[in-house]
Design an enzyme around this catalytic site. Structure first.
Site, PDB file in Angstrom:
ATOM      1  N   PHE A 194     -13.751   2.936   4.462  1.00  0.00           N
ATOM      2  CA  PHE A 194     -12.751   2.166   3.739  1.00  0.00           C
ATOM      3  C   PHE A 194     -12.398   2.903   2.456  1.00  0.00           C
ATOM      4  O   PHE A 194     -13.267   3.264   1.671  1.00  0.00           O
ATOM      5  CB  PHE A 194     -13.247   0.753   3.418  1.00  0.00           C
ATOM      6  CG  PHE A 194     -12.129  -0.167   3.057  1.00  0.00           C
ATOM      7  CD1 PHE A 194     -11.403  -0.825   4.043  1.00  0.00           C
ATOM      8  CD2 PHE A 194     -11.770  -0.352   1.721  1.00  0.00           C
ATOM      9  CE1 PHE A 194     -10.341  -1.651   3.709  1.00  0.00           C
ATOM     10  CE2 PHE A 194     -10.710  -1.183   1.381  1.00  0.00           C
ATOM     11  CZ  PHE A 194      -9.992  -1.833   2.380  1.00  0.00           C
ATOM     12  N   VAL A 195     -11.098   3.149   2.268  1.00  0.00           N
ATOM     13  CA  VAL A 195     -10.671   3.952   1.120  1.00  0.00           C
ATOM     14  C   VAL A 195      -9.792   3.147   0.159  1.00  0.00           C
ATOM     15  O   VAL A 195      -9.177   2.149   0.544  1.00  0.00           O
ATOM     16  CB  VAL A 195      -9.919   5.231   1.569  1.00  0.00           C
ATOM     17  CG1 VAL A 195     -10.851   6.170   2.302  1.00  0.00           C
ATOM     18  CG2 VAL A 195      -8.711   4.887   2.427  1.00  0.00           C
TER      19      VAL A 195
ATOM     20  N   GLY B 282       0.773  -1.234   0.000  1.00  0.00           N
ATOM     21  CA  GLY B 282       0.000   0.000   0.000  1.00  0.00           C
ATOM     22  C   GLY B 282       0.805   1.286   0.000  1.00  0.00           C
ATOM     23  O   GLY B 282       0.344   2.310  -0.491  1.00  0.00           O
TER      24      GLY B 282
ATOM     25  N   ASP C 106      -5.243   2.233  10.630  1.00  0.00           N
ATOM     26  CA  ASP C 106      -6.671   2.080  10.905  1.00  0.00           C
ATOM     27  C   ASP C 106      -6.831   1.746  12.384  1.00  0.00           C
ATOM     28  O   ASP C 106      -6.978   2.625  13.220  1.00  0.00           O
ATOM     29  CB  ASP C 106      -7.220   0.990   9.981  1.00  0.00           C
ATOM     30  CG  ASP C 106      -8.711   0.782  10.133  1.00  0.00           C
ATOM     31  OD1 ASP C 106      -9.342   1.531  10.902  1.00  0.00           O
ATOM     32  OD2 ASP C 106      -9.259  -0.119   9.481  1.00  0.00           O
TER      33      ASP C 106
HETATM   34  P1  IMP Z   1      -4.623  -1.661  10.979  1.00  0.00           P
HETATM   35  O1  IMP Z   1      -3.816  -2.808  11.518  1.00  0.00           O
HETATM   36  O2  IMP Z   1      -6.079  -1.788  11.322  1.00  0.00           O
HETATM   37  O3  IMP Z   1      -4.079  -0.311  11.378  1.00  0.00           O
HETATM   38  O4  IMP Z   1      -4.611  -1.784   9.397  1.00  0.00           O
HETATM   39  C1  IMP Z   1      -3.494  -1.424   8.670  1.00  0.00           C
HETATM   40  C2  IMP Z   1      -3.501  -1.987   7.267  1.00  0.00           C
HETATM   41  O5  IMP Z   1      -4.822  -2.362   6.840  1.00  0.00           O
HETATM   42  C3  IMP Z   1      -3.044  -0.946   6.289  1.00  0.00           C
HETATM   43  O6  IMP Z   1      -1.652  -0.951   6.139  1.00  0.00           O
HETATM   44  C4  IMP Z   1      -3.793  -1.325   5.027  1.00  0.00           C
HETATM   45  O7  IMP Z   1      -3.047  -2.269   4.285  1.00  0.00           O
HETATM   46  C5  IMP Z   1      -5.071  -1.943   5.521  1.00  0.00           C
HETATM   47  N1  IMP Z   1      -6.170  -0.955   5.527  1.00  0.00           N
HETATM   48  C6  IMP Z   1      -6.725  -0.351   6.599  1.00  0.00           C
HETATM   49  N2  IMP Z   1      -7.695   0.499   6.224  1.00  0.00           N
HETATM   50  C7  IMP Z   1      -7.737   0.441   4.877  1.00  0.00           C
HETATM   51  C8  IMP Z   1      -8.539   1.135   3.890  1.00  0.00           C
HETATM   52  O8  IMP Z   1      -9.413   1.972   4.167  1.00  0.00           O
HETATM   53  N3  IMP Z   1      -8.286   0.812   2.593  1.00  0.00           N
HETATM   54  C9  IMP Z   1      -7.346  -0.098   2.228  1.00  0.00           C
HETATM   55  N4  IMP Z   1      -6.561  -0.740   3.109  1.00  0.00           N
HETATM   56  C10 IMP Z   1      -6.761  -0.486   4.428  1.00  0.00           C
END
Ligand code: IMP
Ligand code: MG
Length: 185
Positions: free
Chosen positions: A162-163, A54, A113
């Site tokens: 979600f983006v 990403g 996130d």
């Molecule tokens: P976290 O562990 O919940 O902070 O998620 C982190 C990872 O989830 C990011 O590095 C992204 O790869 C994926 N992610 C979280 N939110 C999104 C979103 O809105 N769109 C796409 N990927 C996301």
């Protein structure tokens, strides 16, 4: 890969919703962050660690505007699969190529996130004894505040949606968009 015959199947990939951050806004903010990083690391050498996949477009645009010498390395972790909610389970799919002990490390993420992925990565990297370790994330969502992540550089604070685009995917699609949009399911 989706077969070409049969056309678009609604529900599989969703579609591109409203734009949340335009290409112009992204690029302007990245120039600002690069200037901040360059000033903060003046006189030092930087090791930029990207989290695949990403963060690739963000890193590419960021490092080309950073004026201190820098090296690049990448990690790949899995926390999501193709679902849109964090599983809390982080698996290292690809580790770094080089040791980071004694290096000034800037960890670059696409989005924080829940912060679960990042808190795991931080602990993992800190145990390798870098000289310094800072976080730069293009995007954050409200959820991460619970974990109180020491994020030094943030591009944009987003609402809890979600983006897609500019590296961010849904089921591996939409990474190539030059802007950030909301996913429409
Ligand atoms: P976290 O562990 O919940 O902070 O998620 C982190 C990872 O989830 C990011 O590095 C992204 O790869 C994926 N992610 C979280 N939110 C999104 C979103 O809105 N769109 C796409 N990927 C996301
Ligand atoms: Mg992802």
């Amino acid at each position: 890969r989706r077969a070409r015959a049969g056309g678009r199947m609604s529900g599989d990939y969703g579609s591109i919703g409203r734009t949340l951050v335009s290409e112009e806004e992204l690029q302007a903010r990245i120039t600002e962050i690069a200037a901040e990083v360059s000033a903060d690391y003046e006189g030092r050498e930087l090791l930029v660690i990207g989290v695949l996949k990403g963060a690739i477009f963000f890193i590419a645009d960021l490092v080309r505007r950073i004026s201190v010498p820098c090296e690049l390395d990448f990690m790949a972790v899995s926390s999501y699969g193709s679902a849109t909610h964090s599983s809390g389970v982080v698996r290292i799919l690809k580790d770094l190529d080089i040791p980071i002990a004694g290096r000034h490390v800037l960890l670059v993420e696409d989005v924080i996130d829940s912060g679960l992925t990042l808190s795991y990565l931080l602990k993992n990297l800190a145990s390798r004894k870098p000289a310094s370790l800072e976080i730069c994330s293009l995007l954050t969502k409200p959820g991460h505040k619970r974990l109180k992540m020491p994020t030094r550089y943030i591009g944009f604070d987003l609402p809890d949606v979600f983006v897609i685009g500019y590296g961010l995917d849904h089921a591996e699609r939409y990474r190539e968009l030059p802007y950030i949009a909301e996913l429409e399911l």
